[in-house]
Scaffold this active site. Structure first.
Site, PDB file in Angstrom:
ATOM      1  N   ASP A  92       0.852  -1.188   0.000  1.00 60.81           N
ATOM      2  CA  ASP A  92       0.000   0.000   0.000  1.00 60.81           C
ATOM      3  C   ASP A  92       0.893   1.245   0.000  1.00 60.81           C
ATOM      4  OD1 ASP A  92       0.939   0.208   2.575  1.00 60.81           O
ATOM      5  OD2 ASP A  92      -0.995  -0.096   3.545  1.00 60.81           O
ATOM      6  N   ASP A 266      -7.904  -7.547  -0.084  1.00 58.46           N
ATOM      7  CA  ASP A 266      -7.030  -7.721   1.079  1.00 58.46           C
ATOM      8  C   ASP A 266      -7.851  -7.341   2.302  1.00 58.46           C
ATOM      9  OD1 ASP A 266      -6.772  -4.653   0.754  1.00 58.46           O
ATOM     10  OD2 ASP A 266      -5.804  -5.082   2.671  1.00 58.46           O
ATOM     11  N   CYS A 304     -12.199 -28.711   5.879  1.00 52.12           N
ATOM     12  CA  CYS A 304     -10.967 -27.927   5.752  1.00 52.12           C
ATOM     13  C   CYS A 304      -9.752 -28.828   5.942  1.00 52.12           C
ATOM     14  CB  CYS A 304     -10.949 -26.813   6.790  1.00 52.12           C
ATOM     15  SG  CYS A 304      -9.443 -25.813   6.766  1.00 52.12           S
ATOM     16  N   CYS A 306      -6.615 -27.767   6.712  1.00 50.72           N
ATOM     17  CA  CYS A 306      -5.524 -27.131   7.460  1.00 50.72           C
ATOM     18  C   CYS A 306      -5.187 -27.957   8.705  1.00 50.72           C
ATOM     19  CB  CYS A 306      -5.908 -25.699   7.839  1.00 50.72           C
ATOM     20  SG  CYS A 306      -6.783 -25.560   9.399  1.00 50.72           S
ATOM     21  N   CYS A 309      -7.712 -28.164  11.620  1.00 51.84           N
ATOM     22  CA  CYS A 309      -8.915 -28.976  11.396  1.00 51.84           C
ATOM     23  C   CYS A 309      -8.612 -30.462  11.239  1.00 51.84           C
ATOM     24  CB  CYS A 309      -9.655 -28.478  10.154  1.00 51.84           C
ATOM     25  SG  CYS A 309     -10.299 -26.806  10.356  1.00 51.84           S
ATOM     26  N   HIS A 335      -5.913 -21.568   9.941  1.00 57.16           N
ATOM     27  CA  HIS A 335      -7.232 -22.003   9.476  1.00 57.16           C
ATOM     28  C   HIS A 335      -7.956 -20.888   8.713  1.00 57.16           C
ATOM     29  CE1 HIS A 335     -11.255 -23.413   9.090  1.00 57.16           C
ATOM     30  NE2 HIS A 335     -11.635 -22.252   9.593  1.00 57.16           N
TER      31      HIS A 335
HETATM   32 ZN   LIG Z   1      -9.041 -25.440   8.969  1.00 55.02          ZN
END
Ligand SMILES: [Zn+2]
Length: 373
Positions: A92, A266, A304, A306, A309, A335
């Site tokens: 930015d 963003d 999910c 990740c 999870c 996550h």
């Molecule tokens: Zn997750």
């Protein structure tokens, strides 16, 4: 040699899917950029950010110019090497954070003078200086210095503010040193007024930029107004250039903006929420501090992939936050960034398959399963 170029491969209504080609690699669009404020996406290693599928991150000029300093980063090989992110980086201009973080800030026709929130030292940012700092950082995408018009603003105040931003956009363009695969984005201002937004677009397109951001939104006007401004602005933008909605937003905001033709986003929401025990999931928002998770052996989100999870239970995540263990913010940030990237991947394939409206309806129905707590 890579030309900075946005190739649109599919459309569904106003929505587009494509690829942004840059000197530092390709970005599938629509894309969400995790915010790497001070040279790090907070609580994540660069490898973890990459593992979520994020292709581009955002860096904050205001933070980096004050600490460790743009000259130092340049001497150390640029921001890509400094933070171990060889991929594309958008920075930015610093203007927004000066107005929200710095002490004793003073805006004039040529720039803004401010005191660092860190040590009180005095600094000055002009359009040319902001572009120079972003060059030192080696930003793949440089943003023009602008004034984020406060909300609400009268039509007269919004017009004057937009005119100032358009002068600064011209000065930013003149200061920018073009390089293959690097881009400079203009920023549309004009508050909530369609005529001002349209005039801002005309001025920016007349100057000529590699992409167009829509600024001055997500600052308290509410989602319905944000979408109304997009409906009044996006149709005026060049079809081939990437469109970036700054500072947005929740998953629901992003889906609505993609349906209106936005390509890039963003926001600090996924990372900030992760540090405060709030998880964005396919079933809605969970607050992992809530005592009802203390004995919950289920995964946070069973769709999910990740580590939070696939390796842990809601009960364990709840325990980490109750015990104030730093792994809690780390896992939940991972996550949330993963969830946002999965959402973008889903949006891209839905556009390609021309089933975006059905995908959006299903996503919203999923979020409604969990009441925010
Ligand atoms: Zn997750």
């Amino acid at each position: 040699m890579t030309e900075f170029h946005h190739r649109i491969t599919a459309t569904d209504g106003a929505a587009r899917a494509g690829t942004l080609h840059t000197a530092h690699g390709d970005v599938p669009t629509p894309a969400f950029m995790p915010v790497g404020t001070a040279g790090t996406v907070k609580a994540m290693t660069a490898d973890a950010v990459r593992a979520t599928g994020a292709a581009i991150v955002l860096g904050n000029t205001y933070h980096l110019m004050l600490r460790p300093g743009a000259e130092r980063i340049a001497q150390l090989g640029g921001l890509h090497r400094f933070m171990d992110w060889p991929g594309p980086i958008l920075t930015d201009s610093g203007g927004f954070q000066i107005m929200s973080l710095a002490k004793l800030r003073k805006l004039d026709a040529d720039g803004v003078t401010f005191q660092s929130h860190l040590d009180g030292s005095t600094h000055r940012l002009t359009p040319a200086r902001s572009v120079e700092i972003q060059h030192q950082l080696d930003a793949t995408i440089t943003m023009v210095l602008d004034e984020c018009t406060p909300f609400p603003a009268t039509p007269d105040d919004a017009f004057a503010s937009m005119q100032l931003s358009m002068r600064w956009a011209q000065q930013s363009r003149e200061a920018f040193r073009p390089r293959d695969g690097y881009g400079l984005f203009g920023i549309v201002q004009g508050s909530i007024y369609p005529e001002l937004r349209a005039e801002s677009v005309r001025t920016l397109v007349g100057i000529g930029f590699d992409g167009y951001a829509i600024g001055g939104l997500a600052i308290g006007e509410g989602q319905a107004t944000t979408f109304a401004v997009l409906d009044a602005t996006v149709p005026h933008l060049p079809a081939d250039a990437p469109r970036y909605l700054m500072g947005v937003g929740t998953p629901d905001d992003i889906v609505g903006a993609v349906q209106r033709g936005i390509d890039m986003f963003d926001c600090v929401i996924p990372t900030r929420a992760g540090r405060t025990a709030r998880a964005y999931t396919s079933r809605g928002v969970f607050n992992l501090r809530n005592a009802r998770f203390a004995d919950d052996a289920a995964p946070l989100d069973d769709v999910c992939a990740c580590p939070a999870c696939t390796r842990h239970s809601r009960a364990y995540l709840h325990h980490l936050f109750k015990a104030e263990e730093m792994l809690g913010p780390m896992l939940l940030t991972w996550h949330n960034v993963q969830y946002y990237q999965d959402l973008m991947r889903g949006l891209r394939s839905a556009i390609t398959d021309r089933r975006l409206d059905a995908y959006a309806s299903a996503a919203r129905a999923g979020w409604a399963q969990e009441e925010p707590s």
